[in-house]
Design a protein around this motif. Structure first.
Motif, PDB file in Angstrom:
ATOM      1  N   LEU A   1       0.682  -1.020   0.284  1.00 54.41           N
ATOM      2  CA  LEU A   1      -0.148   0.061  -0.145  1.00 54.41           C
ATOM      3  C   LEU A   1       1.211   1.074  -0.089  1.00 54.41           C
ATOM      4  CD1 LEU A   1      -1.665  -2.112   1.982  1.00 54.41           C
ATOM      5  CD2 LEU A   1      -3.481  -0.349   1.722  1.00 54.41           C
ATOM      6  N   LYS A   2       0.321   1.833  -0.773  1.00 58.20           N
ATOM      7  CA  LYS A   2       1.944   3.432  -1.352  1.00 58.20           C
ATOM      8  C   LYS A   2       0.539   4.637  -1.742  1.00 58.20           C
ATOM      9  CE  LYS A   2       5.401   5.809  -1.540  1.00 58.20           C
ATOM     10  NZ  LYS A   2       6.236   6.575  -0.800  1.00 58.20           N
ATOM     11  N   GLY A   3       0.634   5.429  -0.894  1.00 51.08           N
ATOM     12  CA  GLY A   3       0.089   6.599  -1.250  1.00 51.08           C
ATOM     13  C   GLY A   3       0.861   7.857  -0.992  1.00 51.08           C
ATOM     14  N   SER A   4      -0.182   8.786  -0.662  1.00 46.45           N
ATOM     15  CA  SER A   4       0.384   9.904  -0.128  1.00 46.45           C
ATOM     16  C   SER A   4      -0.996   9.964   0.962  1.00 46.45           C
ATOM     17  CB  SER A   4      -0.268  11.131  -0.928  1.00 46.45           C
ATOM     18  OG  SER A   4       0.506  11.671  -1.822  1.00 46.45           O
ATOM     19  N   HIS A   5      -0.120  10.718   2.427  1.00 51.32           N
ATOM     20  CA  HIS A   5      -1.353  10.599   3.387  1.00 51.32           C
ATOM     21  C   HIS A   5      -2.556  10.341   3.679  1.00 51.32           C
ATOM     22  CE1 HIS A   5      -0.733  10.325   8.394  1.00 51.32           C
ATOM     23  NE2 HIS A   5      -1.808  11.423   7.813  1.00 51.32           N
ATOM     24  N   SER A   6      -3.051  12.390   2.840  1.00 53.75           N
ATOM     25  CA  SER A   6      -4.230  12.110   3.273  1.00 53.75           C
ATOM     26  C   SER A   6      -5.328  11.764   2.322  1.00 53.75           C
ATOM     27  CB  SER A   6      -4.164  13.936   1.872  1.00 53.75           C
ATOM     28  OG  SER A   6      -3.721  13.511   0.653  1.00 53.75           O
ATOM     29  N   MET A   7      -4.398  10.315   1.203  1.00 54.49           N
ATOM     30  CA  MET A   7      -5.546   9.217   0.668  1.00 54.49           C
ATOM     31  C   MET A   7      -5.520   8.123   2.179  1.00 54.49           C
ATOM     32  SD  MET A   7      -5.708  11.075  -1.858  1.00 54.49           S
ATOM     33  CE  MET A   7      -6.528   9.263  -2.903  1.00 54.49           C
ATOM     34  N   HIS A   8      -5.611   8.080   3.147  1.00 53.49           N
ATOM     35  CA  HIS A   8      -6.013   7.947   4.515  1.00 53.49           C
ATOM     36  C   HIS A   8      -5.343   6.050   4.147  1.00 53.49           C
ATOM     37  CE1 HIS A   8      -7.532  11.237   5.816  1.00 53.49           C
ATOM     38  NE2 HIS A   8      -8.160  11.634   5.299  1.00 53.49           N
ATOM     39  N   LEU A   9      -4.331   5.282   3.710  1.00 48.46           N
ATOM     40  CA  LEU A   9      -4.153   4.180   2.987  1.00 48.46           C
ATOM     41  C   LEU A   9      -4.012   4.093   4.186  1.00 48.46           C
ATOM     42  CD1 LEU A   9      -2.338   4.136  -0.851  1.00 48.46           C
ATOM     43  CD2 LEU A   9      -4.644   3.733  -0.044  1.00 48.46           C
ATOM     44  N   ASN A  10      -3.696   4.301   5.523  1.00 49.06           N
ATOM     45  CA  ASN A  10      -3.584   3.615   6.834  1.00 49.06           C
ATOM     46  C   ASN A  10      -4.178   3.088   6.981  1.00 49.06           C
ATOM     47  OD1 ASN A  10      -3.946   6.808   6.885  1.00 49.06           O
ATOM     48  ND2 ASN A  10      -4.333   6.525   9.124  1.00 49.06           N
ATOM     49  N   LYS A  11      -5.690   3.809   7.497  1.00 52.49           N
ATOM     50  CA  LYS A  11      -6.859   2.527   7.514  1.00 52.49           C
ATOM     51  C   LYS A  11      -6.819   1.296   6.349  1.00 52.49           C
ATOM     52  CE  LYS A  11      -9.123   8.094   8.588  1.00 52.49           C
ATOM     53  NZ  LYS A  11     -10.770   8.487   8.399  1.00 52.49           N
ATOM     54  N   VAL A  12      -7.557   1.474   5.657  1.00 47.67           N
ATOM     55  CA  VAL A  12      -7.035   0.143   5.176  1.00 47.67           C
ATOM     56  C   VAL A  12      -6.106  -0.707   6.072  1.00 47.67           C
ATOM     57  CG1 VAL A  12      -6.471  -1.190   3.496  1.00 47.67           C
ATOM     58  CG2 VAL A  12      -7.556   1.508   2.751  1.00 47.67           C
ATOM     59  N   VAL A  13      -5.119  -0.056   6.085  1.00 47.48           N
ATOM     60  CA  VAL A  13      -4.056  -1.102   6.749  1.00 47.48           C
ATOM     61  C   VAL A  13      -4.487  -1.391   8.195  1.00 47.48           C
ATOM     62  CG1 VAL A  13      -1.435  -0.908   7.504  1.00 47.48           C
ATOM     63  CG2 VAL A  13      -1.286  -0.320   5.741  1.00 47.48           C
ATOM     64  N   GLU A  14      -4.651  -0.754   8.926  1.00 50.70           N
ATOM     65  CA  GLU A  14      -5.621  -0.920  10.111  1.00 50.70           C
ATOM     66  C   GLU A  14      -6.514  -1.587  10.135  1.00 50.70           C
ATOM     67  OE1 GLU A  14      -6.201   3.010  11.505  1.00 50.70           O
ATOM     68  OE2 GLU A  14      -4.094   3.327  11.242  1.00 50.70           O
ATOM     69  N   SER A  15      -7.042  -1.748   9.100  1.00 48.94           N
ATOM     70  CA  SER A  15      -8.685  -2.676   8.425  1.00 48.94           C
ATOM     71  C   SER A  15      -8.254  -4.084   8.369  1.00 48.94           C
ATOM     72  CB  SER A  15      -9.558  -1.942   8.036  1.00 48.94           C
ATOM     73  OG  SER A  15     -10.840  -2.671   8.013  1.00 48.94           O
ATOM     74  N   LEU A  16      -7.176  -4.289   7.809  1.00 48.78           N
ATOM     75  CA  LEU A  16      -6.589  -5.853   7.415  1.00 48.78           C
ATOM     76  C   LEU A  16      -5.704  -6.031   8.590  1.00 48.78           C
ATOM     77  CD1 LEU A  16      -4.591  -4.305   3.758  1.00 48.78           C
ATOM     78  CD2 LEU A  16      -6.580  -5.338   4.360  1.00 48.78           C
ATOM     79  N   GLU A  17      -5.108  -5.179   9.458  1.00 46.49           N
ATOM     80  CA  GLU A  17      -4.544  -5.769  10.484  1.00 46.49           C
ATOM     81  C   GLU A  17      -5.307  -6.807  11.389  1.00 46.49           C
ATOM     82  OE1 GLU A  17      -0.606  -4.426  12.043  1.00 46.49           O
ATOM     83  OE2 GLU A  17      -2.093  -2.130  11.806  1.00 46.49           O
ATOM     84  N   LYS A  18      -7.056  -6.271  11.407  1.00 43.79           N
ATOM     85  CA  LYS A  18      -8.086  -6.567  12.584  1.00 43.79           C
ATOM     86  C   LYS A  18      -8.955  -6.768  12.262  1.00 43.79           C
ATOM     87  CE  LYS A  18      -7.404  -1.778  14.307  1.00 43.79           C
ATOM     88  NZ  LYS A  18      -8.188  -0.603  14.737  1.00 43.79           N
ATOM     89  N   TYR A  19      -9.216  -7.405  10.867  1.00 42.25           N
ATOM     90  CA  TYR A  19     -10.891  -8.147  10.427  1.00 42.25           C
ATOM     91  C   TYR A  19     -10.071  -9.565  11.145  1.00 42.25           C
ATOM     92  CZ  TYR A  19      -8.738 -10.161   6.012  1.00 42.25           C
ATOM     93  OH  TYR A  19      -7.946 -10.971   5.274  1.00 42.25           O
ATOM     94  N   SER A  20     -11.203 -10.426  10.337  1.00 38.98           N
ATOM     95  CA  SER A  20     -10.893 -12.056  10.737  1.00 38.98           C
ATOM     96  C   SER A  20     -11.675 -12.535  10.001  1.00 38.98           C
ATOM     97  CB  SER A  20     -11.457 -12.370  12.338  1.00 38.98           C
ATOM     98  OG  SER A  20     -12.730 -12.178  12.780  1.00 38.98           O
TER      99      SER A  20
END
Length: 452
Positions: free
Chosen positions: A433-452
């Motif tokens: 996952l790569k993009g500017s901070h304002s694109m909020h890909l960090n939320k995608v990363v966090e979601s992938l870490e938590k889902y089951s």
């Protein structure tokens, strides 16, 4: 801090007599009134709100005094410009504390390089560094005025949005060693060309003494801006400092240099990070840090978050997260790294790429050109996100078969994209996952870490 109100008043040229408060000790300086504690000095800055409106709250929280651009009925230091006074005070404090300043700038890698240098120096000296991204005309003096009073070295990151920003910071900090990591396309919207970006970055020498040392890449674009009165060390193949025997695995790098007798082991992917570590090693050598300590520091790094980092999805998939910022150079570099990493058994490699901001009038052209870094034989699926990525989507459609790429155009589709990724992500997959901070890909990363 080891400063009294009287000393601060003298350093900034306060226009009023602080009277009975002159011997009061100042513990720290804060521009957020909510962070004020007993004994602090308040700095009211002008932004969306005028900081002067929060002076009463600062005193309620324990402020001993405040800067002010107008006379008030509370203990204050009267100045014409609070930000300028803040900068003058930081400049004075650096001189008073006699700390060695190492400054780092560059379009890519400056934060990681700053962290690496600080880790190396901290093995031998009391070392402080820029926290987070406090690298502008407010953040840099804030960093200086918050360093522990026993600091021997301070590593300052210098950022720029406009030409002249780094010149100001350099004149404020007077670095003895200055590093330019790389000249890329960051903030092209404001600069217009790489040449102008190079001009701005090279202004890091503006405040250096004649015995200062500049470490800069072997990029011909900076040749016109090299200083005449400072020592210049170039890095790159066949230059004064370079790497040899570089090997890369999924999550580590190993290399030697022409100036150390030991091999460096780095717990990070990305060949560009080997360059950053080489620079940090050289700064360590210049600062009389032993090779043993250089090696140990780089093998056990503590880096600022959201840079290139391997994480684990809840289902076991490997996540390569690099979501703090993005420009074409950085995106091409991380795609090259991701492409060369061996696949997991029976797993796919997926690239999720979001808009790169502040690229100016050629922004669509820059996005479309990223297709040259996408090879269907090395990266199986591509997911694109953001209105600017429409240009890359048009190019990807010519290279990838239907079903092997997706495009989500609007920012409100972030959650939809995230759910689509979850549905398709296998436990043996690797996803970048790569993009500017304002694109909020960090939320995608966090979601992938938590889902089951």
């Amino acid at each position: 801090m080891k400063l009294t109100l009287h000393e601060i008043a003298q350093a900034v040229g306060a226009k009023n007599d602080i009277g009975i408060y002159k011997d009061a000790a100042v513990h720290a300086i804060e521009f957020d009134s909510r962070k004020i504690e007993t004994g602090d000095l308040f700095l009211p800055l002008k932004g969306e709100r005028d900081g002067h409106d929060f002076i009463p709250m600062a005193f309620e929280n324990g402020a001993v005094a405040t800067f002010s651009e107008k006379t008030i009925d509370l203990p204050h230091l009267l100045v014409d410009d609070c930000l300028l006074a803040f900068q003058k005070l930081a400049q004075y404090y650096l001189t008073k504390m006699r700390v060695d300043v190492i400054a780092v700038t560059g379009s890519n890698g400056k934060t990681t390089t700053k962290d690496m240098i600080a880790s190396v120096l901290a093995t031998t000296y009391k070392t402080y560094k820029t926290q987070g991204n406090y690298n502008n005309e407010i953040g840099l003096p804030y960093t200086v005025l918050h360093m522990p009073d026993d600091s021997e070295k301070i590593v300052l990151e210098m950022g720029q949005d406009h030409l002249g920003d780094i010149a100001l910071l350099s004149r404020l900090a007077h670095p003895h060693i200055a590093i330019v990591t790389l000249i890329g396309e960051a903030h092209l919207e404001f600069f217009g060309s790489r040449e102008k970006i190079a001009e701005g970055k090279m202004q890091i020498t503006e405040g250096m003494d004649s015995d200062g040392i500049l470490i800069a890449p072997a990029d011909k674009i900076i040749n016109a801006y090299l200083p005449d009165n400072q020592k210049v060390i170039r890095f790159g193949p066949n230059e004064e400092i370079f790497m040899t025997e570089l090997t890369e695995t999924k999550d580590s790098l190993h290399f030697k240099t022409n100036f150390l007798n030991t091999e460096i082991h780095l717990p990070l992917p990305g060949r560009y990070n080997a360059t950053n570590a080489m620079i940090a090693s050289y700064v360590g050598k210049l600062s009389a840090v032993s090779e043993k300590h250089i090696k140990e520091a780089l093998a056990h790094l503590d880096l600022t978050g959201n840079r290139t980092e391997w994480k684990k999805a809840a289902n076991g998939a490997d996540i390569l997260s690099d979501v703090y910022n993005a420009n074409p150079t950085a995106m091409r570099l991380i795609l090259k790294t991701f492409s060369t990493i061996p696949r997991n058994k029976s797993g796919q490699k997926i690239a999720v790429l979001a808009d790169m901001k502040e690229l100016g009038e050629k922004e669509l052209e820059w996005h479309g050109a990223i297709v040259d870094s996408l090879d269907p034989d090395q990266i199986d699926r591509v997911i694109l996100f953001g209105p600017l990525m429409k240009a890359l989507a048009a190019e990807v459609a010519k290279r990838y078969p239907q079903g092997k790429w997706q495009y989500f155009e609007t920012l409100d589709q972030l959650d939809i994209m995230t759910e689509c990724i979850k549905e398709e992500l296998g436990k043996n997959d690797q996803i970048l996952l790569k993009g500017s901070h304002s694109m909020h890909l960090n939320k995608v990363v966090e979601s992938l870490e938590k889902y089951s």
